[in-house]
Design an enzyme around this catalytic site. Structure first.
Site, PDB file in Angstrom:
ATOM      1  N   HIS A 183       0.850  -1.201   0.000  1.00  0.00           N
ATOM      2  CA  HIS A 183       0.000   0.000   0.000  1.00  0.00           C
ATOM      3  C   HIS A 183       0.880   1.244   0.000  1.00  0.00           C
ATOM      4  O   HIS A 183       1.729   1.399   0.874  1.00  0.00           O
ATOM      5  CB  HIS A 183      -0.903   0.026   1.232  1.00  0.00           C
ATOM      6  CG  HIS A 183      -2.031  -0.963   1.171  1.00  0.00           C
ATOM      7  ND1 HIS A 183      -3.343  -0.600   1.304  1.00  0.00           N
ATOM      8  CD2 HIS A 183      -2.026  -2.298   0.961  1.00  0.00           C
ATOM      9  CE1 HIS A 183      -4.107  -1.674   1.184  1.00  0.00           C
ATOM     10  NE2 HIS A 183      -3.321  -2.718   0.986  1.00  0.00           N
ATOM     11  N   PRO A 221      -4.435   0.058  18.715  1.00  0.00           N
ATOM     12  CA  PRO A 221      -4.142  -0.414  17.348  1.00  0.00           C
ATOM     13  C   PRO A 221      -4.187   0.659  16.261  1.00  0.00           C
ATOM     14  O   PRO A 221      -3.771   0.391  15.130  1.00  0.00           O
ATOM     15  CB  PRO A 221      -5.220  -1.476  17.098  1.00  0.00           C
ATOM     16  CG  PRO A 221      -6.312  -1.169  18.059  1.00  0.00           C
ATOM     17  CD  PRO A 221      -5.674  -0.535  19.243  1.00  0.00           C
TER      18      PRO A 221
HETATM   19  P1  FAD Z   1       1.324 -12.114  21.320  1.00  0.00           P
HETATM   20  O1  FAD Z   1       0.994 -12.102  19.882  1.00  0.00           O
HETATM   21  O2  FAD Z   1       0.257 -11.742  22.292  1.00  0.00           O
HETATM   22  O3  FAD Z   1       1.881 -13.556  21.657  1.00  0.00           O
HETATM   23  C1  FAD Z   1       2.055 -14.018  22.988  1.00  0.00           C
HETATM   24  C2  FAD Z   1       1.924 -15.525  23.010  1.00  0.00           C
HETATM   25  O4  FAD Z   1       2.250 -15.994  24.320  1.00  0.00           O
HETATM   26  C3  FAD Z   1       0.500 -15.979  22.727  1.00  0.00           C
HETATM   27  O5  FAD Z   1       0.499 -16.947  21.699  1.00  0.00           O
HETATM   28  C4  FAD Z   1       0.032 -16.538  24.072  1.00  0.00           C
HETATM   29  O6  FAD Z   1      -0.872 -17.632  23.914  1.00  0.00           O
HETATM   30  C5  FAD Z   1       1.332 -16.990  24.701  1.00  0.00           C
HETATM   31  N1  FAD Z   1       1.293 -17.047  26.173  1.00  0.00           N
HETATM   32  C6  FAD Z   1       0.687 -16.188  27.034  1.00  0.00           C
HETATM   33  N2  FAD Z   1       0.897 -16.560  28.308  1.00  0.00           N
HETATM   34  C7  FAD Z   1       1.641 -17.693  28.250  1.00  0.00           C
HETATM   35  C8  FAD Z   1       2.171 -18.556  29.250  1.00  0.00           C
HETATM   36  N3  FAD Z   1       1.968 -18.327  30.553  1.00  0.00           N
HETATM   37  N4  FAD Z   1       2.885 -19.606  28.849  1.00  0.00           N
HETATM   38  C9  FAD Z   1       3.115 -19.854  27.528  1.00  0.00           C
HETATM   39  N5  FAD Z   1       2.629 -19.072  26.555  1.00  0.00           N
HETATM   40  C10 FAD Z   1       1.903 -18.000  26.902  1.00  0.00           C
HETATM   41  N6  FAD Z   1      -0.009  -4.590  15.343  1.00  0.00           N
HETATM   42  C11 FAD Z   1       0.539  -4.143  14.185  1.00  0.00           C
HETATM   43  O7  FAD Z   1       1.776  -4.048  14.103  1.00  0.00           O
HETATM   44  N7  FAD Z   1      -0.206  -3.770  13.096  1.00  0.00           N
HETATM   45  C12 FAD Z   1      -1.563  -3.845  13.128  1.00  0.00           C
HETATM   46  O8  FAD Z   1      -2.201  -3.559  12.126  1.00  0.00           O
HETATM   47  C13 FAD Z   1      -2.182  -4.285  14.352  1.00  0.00           C
HETATM   48  N8  FAD Z   1      -3.511  -4.392  14.444  1.00  0.00           N
HETATM   49  C14 FAD Z   1      -4.071  -5.005  15.535  1.00  0.00           C
HETATM   50  C15 FAD Z   1      -5.434  -5.213  15.525  1.00  0.00           C
HETATM   51  C16 FAD Z   1      -6.027  -5.865  16.603  1.00  0.00           C
HETATM   52  C17 FAD Z   1      -7.511  -6.069  16.563  1.00  0.00           C
HETATM   53  C18 FAD Z   1      -5.237  -6.322  17.704  1.00  0.00           C
HETATM   54  C19 FAD Z   1      -5.849  -7.066  18.849  1.00  0.00           C
HETATM   55  C20 FAD Z   1      -3.867  -6.120  17.705  1.00  0.00           C
HETATM   56  C21 FAD Z   1      -3.278  -5.467  16.642  1.00  0.00           C
HETATM   57  N9  FAD Z   1      -1.900  -5.244  16.593  1.00  0.00           N
HETATM   58  C22 FAD Z   1      -1.346  -4.697  15.458  1.00  0.00           C
HETATM   59  C23 FAD Z   1      -1.061  -5.653  17.718  1.00  0.00           C
HETATM   60  C24 FAD Z   1      -0.369  -7.007  17.531  1.00  0.00           C
HETATM   61  O9  FAD Z   1      -1.311  -7.993  17.221  1.00  0.00           O
HETATM   62  C25 FAD Z   1       0.417  -7.367  18.805  1.00  0.00           C
HETATM   63  O10 FAD Z   1       1.193  -6.264  19.196  1.00  0.00           O
HETATM   64  C26 FAD Z   1       1.325  -8.593  18.588  1.00  0.00           C
HETATM   65  O11 FAD Z   1       0.553  -9.771  18.560  1.00  0.00           O
HETATM   66  C27 FAD Z   1       2.380  -8.721  19.695  1.00  0.00           C
HETATM   67  O12 FAD Z   1       3.123  -9.904  19.525  1.00  0.00           O
HETATM   68  P2  FAD Z   1       3.767 -10.675  20.743  1.00  0.00           P
HETATM   69  O13 FAD Z   1       4.468 -11.853  20.147  1.00  0.00           O
HETATM   70  O14 FAD Z   1       4.506  -9.749  21.593  1.00  0.00           O
HETATM   71  O15 FAD Z   1       2.543 -11.142  21.644  1.00  0.00           O
HETATM   72  C1  DHB Z   2      -5.439  -3.205  10.561  1.00  0.00           C
HETATM   73  C2  DHB Z   2      -5.303  -3.014  11.918  1.00  0.00           C
HETATM   74  C3  DHB Z   2      -4.923  -1.788  12.393  1.00  0.00           C
HETATM   75  O1  DHB Z   2      -4.775  -1.592  13.704  1.00  0.00           O
HETATM   76  C4  DHB Z   2      -4.668  -0.729  11.530  1.00  0.00           C
HETATM   77  O2  DHB Z   2      -4.316   0.470  12.032  1.00  0.00           O
HETATM   78  C5  DHB Z   2      -4.788  -0.932  10.182  1.00  0.00           C
HETATM   79  C6  DHB Z   2      -5.170  -2.175   9.691  1.00  0.00           C
HETATM   80  C7  DHB Z   2      -5.853  -4.526  10.058  1.00  0.00           C
HETATM   81  O3  DHB Z   2      -6.141  -5.402  10.884  1.00  0.00           O
HETATM   82  O4  DHB Z   2      -5.899  -4.727   8.834  1.00  0.00           O
END
Ligand code: FAD
Ligand code: DHB
Length: 388
Positions: A72, A292
């Site tokens: 994009h 987000p």
């Molecule tokens: P997580 O993805 O939360 O992974 C943590 C893992 O640890 C999970 O699989 C969990 O099951 C596991 N876990 C937890 N506790 C334990 C335990 N005690 N023992 C073993 N395992 C455990 N980010 C972007 O960059 N761009 C976007 O467009 C964006 N949009 C988003 C939209 C939504 C609706 C949401 C909810 C989030 C969005 N985010 C976005 C944020 C992004 O999804 C998170 O920041 C990202 O998942 C962080 O990754 P992580 O690996 O740190 O944590």
């Molecule tokens: C999406 C999520 C976001 O938080 C954003 O800012 C843009 C796109 C997505 O899930 O596609």
């Protein structure tokens, strides 16, 4: 069991860290509380910055992202009955890619398993031990059996609700946070995209966002009460709200279709410091959360573990720990910048129940400035693509 690096959590942070360590000849074990099917099916983020794409490509896990992700070059800001394009590439020379987080997860799981990586799913009772010594350990239960891993380092990549952050020594810790009092209602829809590019809309009834997934699936969000329940929202009610918030008088319409998933998430900003103590390090959502709106969460998780992988590589290659010692300071620079940007986008585009008429007018004027001043559009675009 013994390994060099014990990683808790198989989200983007944990899986990518394990893969980057493997590329440097460093052994790790990843412990995940959910099943493989579950982590590969959970719908979350969509937007990858150029820097994130480069890290994934250089690590040899970017082939599907490059083939299937959608590049994009801009997005629209909609307010006051008009849409205004932010030309990301024209303003910064960079672009972003929409490629869903669960697809990144699938690519990383496949890469770890292909390299015989140790990835344990559905573990329970995960507990950390001796993290202030040079021989930390993690105990857990897997397939009904109690187990323990002795490691050189333990890395908490277990998200906001994980066990690693609470295991950090409490003395000297400082947490920063802000709750916004609203959430996002997210839906997945079977229909052709309403728009080729993303649309971020500000409306007096609340924010709305159109994103995409594939040529036949749309991702849409709208601001809601975080305590609301998806069952209170019939499909007709959702479409009425989206038409009102997103459409102008120019004839453009949001494409309707079958809604096959609905969920609500709360919005908060959070940073927990320091991100390390002894041999325990935190990365990704376990240490910080952004609302987000700026699409930064997954990108921050990737940049954290990229730094950690470099620090661990220096430690094992040269026996030096400067990079590991400097991890928190290096990571926080980028984290605070993303916290600022996500707070700014959130504040500018959402409707705050307690805003005074003065504050509402100032917000509208701010949006006018962003789309009419090249300097302000450029600042927004640079932050959005991660060009800093
Ligand atoms: P997580 O993805 O939360 O992974 C943590 C893992 O640890 C999970 O699989 C969990 O099951 C596991 N876990 C937890 N506790 C334990 C335990 N005690 N023992 C073993 N395992 C455990 N980010 C972007 O960059 N761009 C976007 O467009 C964006 N949009 C988003 C939209 C939504 C609706 C949401 C909810 C989030 C969005 N985010 C976005 C944020 C992004 O999804 C998170 O920041 C990202 O998942 C962080 O990754 P992580 O690996 O740190 O944590
Ligand atoms: C999406 C999520 C976001 O938080 C954003 O800012 C843009 C796109 C997505 O899930 O596609």
């Amino acid at each position: 069991m013994r390994t060099q690096v014990a990683i808790i959590g198989a989200g983007p942070a944990g899986l990518l860290l394990s893969h980057l360590l493997h590329l440097n000849g460093i052994e790790s074990v990843v412990l995940e509380s959910r099943s493989r099917e579950d982590i590969e099916a959970t719908i979350r983020a969509g937007v990858l910055e150029q820097g994130t794409m480069d890290i994934l490509k250089n690590a040899g896990v970017g082939a599907r992202m490059e083939a299937e992700g959608a590049l994009h070059h801009g997005f629209d800001l909609a307010f006051g009955g008009q849409r205004h394009r932010i030309d990301l590439t024209g303003l910064t020379g960079k672009a972003i890619t929409v490629y869903p987080q669960h697809e990144v997860i699938k690519d990383l799981v496949a890469a770890r398993l292909a390299a015989q990586g140790q990835l344990l799913f559905e573990v329970t009772d995960v507990a950390l031990h001796d993290v202030d010594t040079t021989t930390p350990a993690v105990s857990f239960v897997h397939r009904g059996e109690a187990a323990r891993i002795e490691a050189d380092f333990v890395i908490g990549c277990d998200g906001y609700h994980g066990v690693a952050r609470p295991a950090m020594p409490q003395q000297g810790r400082q947490d920063f946070q802000r709750n916004y009092g609203f959430g996002w209602f997210g839906i997945l829809v079977e229909s052709a995209p309403s728009s080729e590019e993303l649309i971020y809309a500000q409306h007096e009834r609340g924010f709305a966002l159109i994103s995409t997934r594939t040529p036949t699936i749309q991702r849409l969000y709208f601001q809601c009460d975080p305590a609301d329940h998806v069952d209170n929202w019939s499909d007709d009610r959702i479409w009425a709200e989206l038409h009102t918030r997103l459409e102008n008088n120019d004839g453009w319409r949001v494409n309707e279709g079958r809604i096959f998933q609905k969920n609500i998430i709360g919005m908060r900003s959070f940073v927990s410091t320091p991100m390390q103590a002894g041999r325990l390090f935190l990365a990704g959502d376990s240490a910080h959360i952004v609302p987000p709106t700026g699409a930064k969460g997954m990108n921050l998780a990737v940049s954290d573990v990229n730094l950690l992988a470099q620090g661990l590589e220096q430690f094992y290659r040269d026996g030096r720990d400067e990079r590991l010692q400097g991890y928190t300071a290096a990571a926080l620079k980028r984290i605070w910048r993303a916290e600022y940007f996500s707070w700014w986008m959130t504040s500018m585009l959402h409707t705050f129940a307690d805003a005074t008429p003065f504050e509402r007018e100032v917000r509208r004027a701010e949006l006018e400035c962003v789309v009419s001043s090249r300097a302000m559009s450029t600042a927004l675009a640079e932050n959005y693509v991660g060009a800093f």
